[in-house]
Design a protein around this motif. Sequence first.
Motif, PDB file in Angstrom:
ATOM      1  N   CYS A 210       0.868  -1.184   0.000  1.00 30.02           N
ATOM      2  CA  CYS A 210       0.000   0.000   0.000  1.00 30.02           C
ATOM      3  C   CYS A 210       0.900   1.229   0.000  1.00 30.02           C
ATOM      4  CB  CYS A 210      -0.907  -0.014   1.228  1.00 30.02           C
ATOM      5  SG  CYS A 210      -1.890   1.477   1.303  1.00 30.02           S
TER       6      CYS A 210
ATOM      7  N   ARG B   8       2.840  -1.691  -7.657  1.00 31.04           N
ATOM      8  CA  ARG B   8       2.169  -0.541  -7.062  1.00 31.04           C
ATOM      9  C   ARG B   8       2.856  -0.180  -5.746  1.00 31.04           C
ATOM     10  NH1 ARG B   8      -2.842   0.230  -4.113  1.00 31.04           N
ATOM     11  NH2 ARG B   8      -1.319   1.336  -2.834  1.00 31.04           N
TER      12      ARG B   8
ATOM     13  N   LYS C 231       0.581   9.457   0.209  1.00 35.45           N
ATOM     14  CA  LYS C 231      -0.617   8.717   0.615  1.00 35.45           C
ATOM     15  C   LYS C 231      -1.755   9.674   0.955  1.00 35.45           C
ATOM     16  CE  LYS C 231      -1.070   5.085   0.784  1.00 35.45           C
ATOM     17  NZ  LYS C 231      -1.455   4.242  -0.397  1.00 35.45           N
ATOM     18  N   PRO C 232      -2.910   9.476   0.360  1.00 29.73           N
ATOM     19  CA  PRO C 232      -4.071  10.302   0.710  1.00 29.73           C
ATOM     20  C   PRO C 232      -4.768   9.676   1.914  1.00 29.73           C
ATOM     21  CG  PRO C 232      -4.635   8.807  -1.071  1.00 29.73           C
ATOM     22  CD  PRO C 232      -3.252   8.435  -0.620  1.00 29.73           C
TER      23      PRO C 232
ATOM     24  N   GLU D 144       0.588   6.829  -6.692  1.00 31.13           N
ATOM     25  CA  GLU D 144      -0.437   7.876  -6.634  1.00 31.13           C
ATOM     26  C   GLU D 144       0.187   9.271  -6.588  1.00 31.13           C
ATOM     27  OE1 GLU D 144      -3.650   7.044  -4.001  1.00 31.13           O
ATOM     28  OE2 GLU D 144      -4.481   9.067  -4.185  1.00 31.13           O
TER      29      GLU D 144
ATOM     30  N   GLN E  55      -1.375   7.252 -10.537  1.00 29.88           N
ATOM     31  CA  GLN E  55      -2.688   6.874  -9.985  1.00 29.88           C
ATOM     32  C   GLN E  55      -3.376   8.102  -9.418  1.00 29.88           C
ATOM     33  OE1 GLN E  55      -2.686   3.348  -7.512  1.00 29.88           O
ATOM     34  NE2 GLN E  55      -4.150   4.241  -6.090  1.00 29.88           N
TER      35      GLN E  55
ATOM     36  N   GLY F 295      -6.392   8.717  -6.861  1.00 26.27           N
ATOM     37  CA  GLY F 295      -7.106   7.911  -5.886  1.00 26.27           C
ATOM     38  C   GLY F 295      -8.558   8.326  -5.723  1.00 26.27           C
ATOM     39  N   ALA F 296      -9.284   7.464  -4.988  1.00 26.45           N
ATOM     40  CA  ALA F 296     -10.727   7.652  -4.801  1.00 26.45           C
ATOM     41  C   ALA F 296     -11.055   9.024  -4.215  1.00 26.45           C
ATOM     42  CB  ALA F 296     -11.256   6.558  -3.889  1.00 26.45           C
ATOM     43  N   ARG F 297     -10.171   9.513  -3.338  1.00 25.40           N
ATOM     44  CA  ARG F 297     -10.455  10.797  -2.675  1.00 25.40           C
ATOM     45  C   ARG F 297     -10.190  11.998  -3.565  1.00 25.40           C
ATOM     46  NH1 ARG F 297      -8.917   6.863   0.028  1.00 25.40           N
ATOM     47  NH2 ARG F 297      -9.729   6.281   2.044  1.00 25.40           N
TER      48      ARG F 297
ATOM     49  N   LYS G  65      -9.017   5.703 -10.078  1.00 29.44           N
ATOM     50  CA  LYS G  65      -9.939   5.014  -9.191  1.00 29.44           C
ATOM     51  C   LYS G  65     -11.324   5.645  -9.307  1.00 29.44           C
ATOM     52  CE  LYS G  65      -7.050   2.304  -6.641  1.00 29.44           C
ATOM     53  NZ  LYS G  65      -7.098   1.977  -5.227  1.00 29.44           N
TER      54      LYS G  65
ATOM     55  N   ARG H 108     -13.005   0.327  -7.000  1.00 32.67           N
ATOM     56  CA  ARG H 108     -12.356   0.031  -5.716  1.00 32.67           C
ATOM     57  C   ARG H 108     -13.344   0.009  -4.555  1.00 32.67           C
ATOM     58  NH1 ARG H 108     -13.380   3.382  -1.980  1.00 32.67           N
ATOM     59  NH2 ARG H 108     -11.278   3.681  -1.150  1.00 32.67           N
TER      60      ARG H 108
ATOM     61  N   ASP I   4      -9.906  -3.329  -7.693  1.00 33.94           N
ATOM     62  CA  ASP I   4      -9.036  -3.341  -6.524  1.00 33.94           C
ATOM     63  C   ASP I   4      -9.787  -4.050  -5.395  1.00 33.94           C
ATOM     64  OD1 ASP I   4      -7.720  -2.809  -4.149  1.00 33.94           O
ATOM     65  OD2 ASP I   4      -7.146  -0.772  -4.711  1.00 33.94           O
TER      66      ASP I   4
ATOM     67  N   HIS J 267      -8.771  -2.611  -1.468  1.00 27.59           N
ATOM     68  CA  HIS J 267      -9.397  -1.432  -0.876  1.00 27.59           C
ATOM     69  C   HIS J 267     -10.912  -1.564  -0.812  1.00 27.59           C
ATOM     70  CE1 HIS J 267      -5.366   0.096  -1.523  1.00 27.59           C
ATOM     71  NE2 HIS J 267      -5.638   0.942  -0.547  1.00 27.59           N
TER      72      HIS J 267
HETATM   73  C1  PEP Z   1      -4.433   3.072  -2.747  1.00 28.44           C
HETATM   74  O1  PEP Z   1      -4.575   2.398  -3.776  1.00 28.44           O
HETATM   75  O2  PEP Z   1      -3.426   3.053  -2.060  1.00 28.44           O
HETATM   76  C2  PEP Z   1      -5.556   3.917  -2.293  1.00 28.44           C
HETATM   77  C3  PEP Z   1      -5.385   4.883  -1.401  1.00 28.44           C
HETATM   78  O3  PEP Z   1      -6.729   3.577  -2.871  1.00 28.44           O
HETATM   79  P1  PEP Z   1      -8.129   4.370  -2.919  1.00 28.44           P
HETATM   80  O4  PEP Z   1      -7.836   5.703  -3.515  1.00 28.44           O
HETATM   81  O5  PEP Z   1      -8.961   3.487  -3.787  1.00 28.44           O
HETATM   82  O6  PEP Z   1      -8.625   4.447  -1.504  1.00 28.44           O
END
Ligand code: PEP
Length: 352
Positions: A99, A123, A128-129, A161, A179, A181-183, A204, A234, A266, A269
């Motif tokens: 991760c 990956r 990190k978000p 990401e 990447q 991310g979802a956020r 995502k 995801r 994914d 997650h």
């Molecule tokens: C990730 O892939 O590390 C991640 C933070 O995923 P997501 O944006 O889908 O939460």
Amino acid sequence: MIISMSPGATAEDIASVVDTVTARGCEAYVSQGVSRTIIALSGAVEQIGSLDLRGVAEVRRVSAPYKLVSREGHAERSTVWVGPVPIGPGTVTLIAGPCAVESPQQTLEAAQMARAAGAVLLRGGAFKPRTSPYAFQGLGEAGLKILAEVGAETGMPVVTEVVDARDVDLVASYADMLQVGARNTQNFTLLRAVGRSGRPVLLKRGMSGTIEDWLLSAEYIAQQGNLRVVLCERGIRTFETATRNTLDISAVPVAQRLSHLPVLVDPSHSGGHRDLVLPLSRAAIAVGADGIIVDVHPRPSQALCDGAQALVHDDLRELAETVTAFAPLVNRIPAISPLTLTGHAARVPVGA
Ligand code: PEP
Ligand code: MN
């Protein structure tokens, strides 16, 4: 409305189409597809009619709000290449890694585990978000360096990401695929910036985003000229609390029907727990996903991020068996990379 250029169209042909439609009151967005250039039009599209210009293969009205990523104007499903690695119809691409990048040793061990399981892309998060501002935020550029070194050593191009539009050039200088991310799926400045980066993008789905929202986010990237976008389901937020998110498995065939872009799942997650990753991976391949992306950690109990969902050695052997057994059932083969066989990946040049 979209204009599909014929595969042999020259830069002058494209420029002349852009000049013509601009003179008729449209705005033109030129995007490079797998085999042909596609031009999306907005504005006075009713003025266009037919276009008798060299290199124009087809002019088509697209009813979907997303034009360039829509399957209406691009019936063939696309394959996005990350260096030598394909993601698209015909293959199941396994992406795996930690991760978060925590140290050179942890990243190398996780990459070796990923590679042994048949992963062809690595990956790992350096930025990190995190939902909590107190949680580990990633190693930043030091993490990117580790990831690029480990990717080269193990022969896997890397996907990582980017959380801030200001970091896109930095991240693109280390990573083979970016990447979102979802956020961040509705961070439109970031989407435009990755669209200009020259790198393929793994997008995502937002945790509360509809499939249409997701495809419009992809359209932001495509509108900047970059059609090398891979969608990734995801899990979405629902009333269910037994899983981290609810994997919307039907989003895979729906997105593939609406868009020509590849779609990954994914299971890490979405499920949020190691025990769910294999069953969800089987479901993903069975439903027709173009690949899966999973978290791996050599010592999950010590992981700085998402240890509960990280696969360990025995799980990875089972995952490899699953991909090998399930891919042929849906007329696909597991994607392999020539680099994985040799190690020492060359950096993938931007745009390749
Ligand atoms: C990730 O892939 O590390 C991640 C933070 O995923 P997501 O944006 O889908 O939460
Ligand atoms: Mn994670």
